[in-house]
Enzyme design. Structure first.
Site, PDB file in Angstrom:
ATOM      1  N   ASP A 186       0.820  -1.212   0.000  1.00 40.66           N
ATOM      2  CA  ASP A 186       0.000   0.000   0.000  1.00 40.66           C
ATOM      3  C   ASP A 186       0.854   1.263   0.000  1.00 40.66           C
ATOM      4  OD1 ASP A 186      -2.360   1.400  -0.025  1.00 40.66           O
ATOM      5  OD2 ASP A 186      -2.741   1.210   2.126  1.00 40.66           O
ATOM      6  N   GLY A 187       0.325   2.313  -0.596  1.00 41.30           N
ATOM      7  CA  GLY A 187       0.972   3.628  -0.521  1.00 41.30           C
ATOM      8  C   GLY A 187       1.534   4.156  -1.832  1.00 41.30           C
ATOM      9  N   GLU A 211       1.462 -13.240  12.413  1.00 45.31           N
ATOM     10  CA  GLU A 211       2.058 -12.082  13.083  1.00 45.31           C
ATOM     11  C   GLU A 211       1.862 -10.892  12.150  1.00 45.31           C
ATOM     12  OE1 GLU A 211       3.169 -12.004  16.125  1.00 45.31           O
ATOM     13  OE2 GLU A 211       2.871 -14.165  16.382  1.00 45.31           O
ATOM     14  N   ARG A 250      -4.853  -1.728   8.917  1.00 41.97           N
ATOM     15  CA  ARG A 250      -6.072  -2.498   8.692  1.00 41.97           C
ATOM     16  C   ARG A 250      -5.780  -3.608   7.695  1.00 41.97           C
ATOM     17  NH1 ARG A 250      -7.501   2.790   6.871  1.00 41.97           N
ATOM     18  NH2 ARG A 250      -7.043   3.040   4.664  1.00 41.97           N
ATOM     19  N   ASN A 257     -10.992  -2.409  -5.295  1.00 39.50           N
ATOM     20  CA  ASN A 257     -10.211  -1.506  -6.150  1.00 39.50           C
ATOM     21  C   ASN A 257     -10.869  -1.270  -7.524  1.00 39.50           C
ATOM     22  OD1 ASN A 257      -6.999  -2.707  -4.909  1.00 39.50           O
ATOM     23  ND2 ASN A 257      -8.156  -0.894  -4.282  1.00 39.50           N
TER      24      ASN A 257
END
Ligand code: IPE
Ligand code: IPE
Ligand code: MG
Length: 246
Positions: free
Chosen positions: A21-22, A208, A195, A69
């Site tokens: 993401d990003g 994890e 999230r 998306n």
């Protein structure tokens, strides 16, 4: 000390999944269009795939495009689909050289024809590779996956192929897109968001979680190593007590 020496080969996560993401924010910070971020995101993909294979991670799953998306502006969706086709074409040789098998999860039929065909070509060409499985989550949504799973099992119950009392976790696993993959050990999300965004909800039950502020196009091998070092510091108790583990 070299960061690589801090990774213990015996306790590597078997299955690493990444929410990449990003890209958009990375581009915006540079005063560029979102598509520039997506283009640069593909470099990070290459880097992480190579690093994972070098380390000996057996399964790497990348969230590349979610069912949600599709709601993005048409031009952005088109850019992402074009990038997919060109990356698949470009990377087939490197997948072969590194003995990596490409697979995909998601509603693949929803993909444009070109993407669907290119994807199947690469999956076919690499199907006997066994050093690492690289799974692309494309048009993937965990809720949709679970919905399909429930439907398929219901049909089998109706046709007397499965009896309802026999439905257990392994039957559910067999009806998910991830039927050939082990549970996720380490889930990484970049860009500072904390999230899960409809990614592998069933499969991350005991994963994890590792969150980093790094934006996806800036994510390098070093960042992957850091996440694994952090993972190896965690005590995975699976509901037991610490004393029971030692
Ligand atoms: C991840 O980056 C790529 C996809 C979801 C396809 P984004 O496009 O979500 O970038 P941000 O989150 O808007 O910065
Ligand atoms: C999750 O990122 C999907 C992928 C990385 C492909 P999004 O950017 O779509 O997630 P939200 O909307 O911020 O939750
Ligand atoms: Mg995003």
């Amino acid at each position: 000390m070299d960061i690589l020496n801090r990774i213990k080969s015996k306790t590597l996560p078997r299955h690493v999944a990444i929410i990449m993401d990003g890209n958009g924010r990375w581009a915006k910070q540079k005063g560029m269009l979102r598509s520039f971020g997506h283009e640069n995101g593909t470099k990070a993909v290459k880097e992480v795939v190579e690093a994972s294979a070098e380390l000996g991670i057996k399964h790497l799953t990348l969230y590349a495009f979610s069912t949600e998306n599709w709601k993005r502006p048409r031009l952005e969706v088109e850019t992402l689909m074009k990038l997919l086709v060109s990356s698949l074409r470009k990377e087939i040789k490197s997948l072969q050289d590194n003995n990596i098998k490409l697979t995909a999860i998601g509603n693949l039929k929803a993909l444009p024809n070109k993407v669907y065909h290119e994807l199947h070509e690469v999956m076919n060409a690499t199907k006997s590779n066994h050093h690492m499985t690289l799974t692309l989550a494309l048009s993937y949504g965990s809720r949709e996956e679970l919905l399909n799973c429930v439907k398929e099992i219901s049909f089998k119950v109706k046709k007397d192929i499965i009896s309802p009392e026999k439905i257990d976790e392994s039957i559910i696993n067999e009806h998910l897109y991830t039927r050939n993959l082990p549970d996720v050990d380490l889930l990484i999300r970049t860009s500072g968001e904390k999230r899960v965004s409809n990614f592998l909800l069933w499969q991350i039950a005991y994963a994890e979680l590792y969150f980093t502020n790094t934006l996806w196009p800036d994510f390098t091998k070093q960042h992957l190593y850091e996440s694994i070092i952090e993972y190896q510091k965690r005590e995975r108790r699976f509901g037991k007590t610490s004393e029971q583990l030692s």
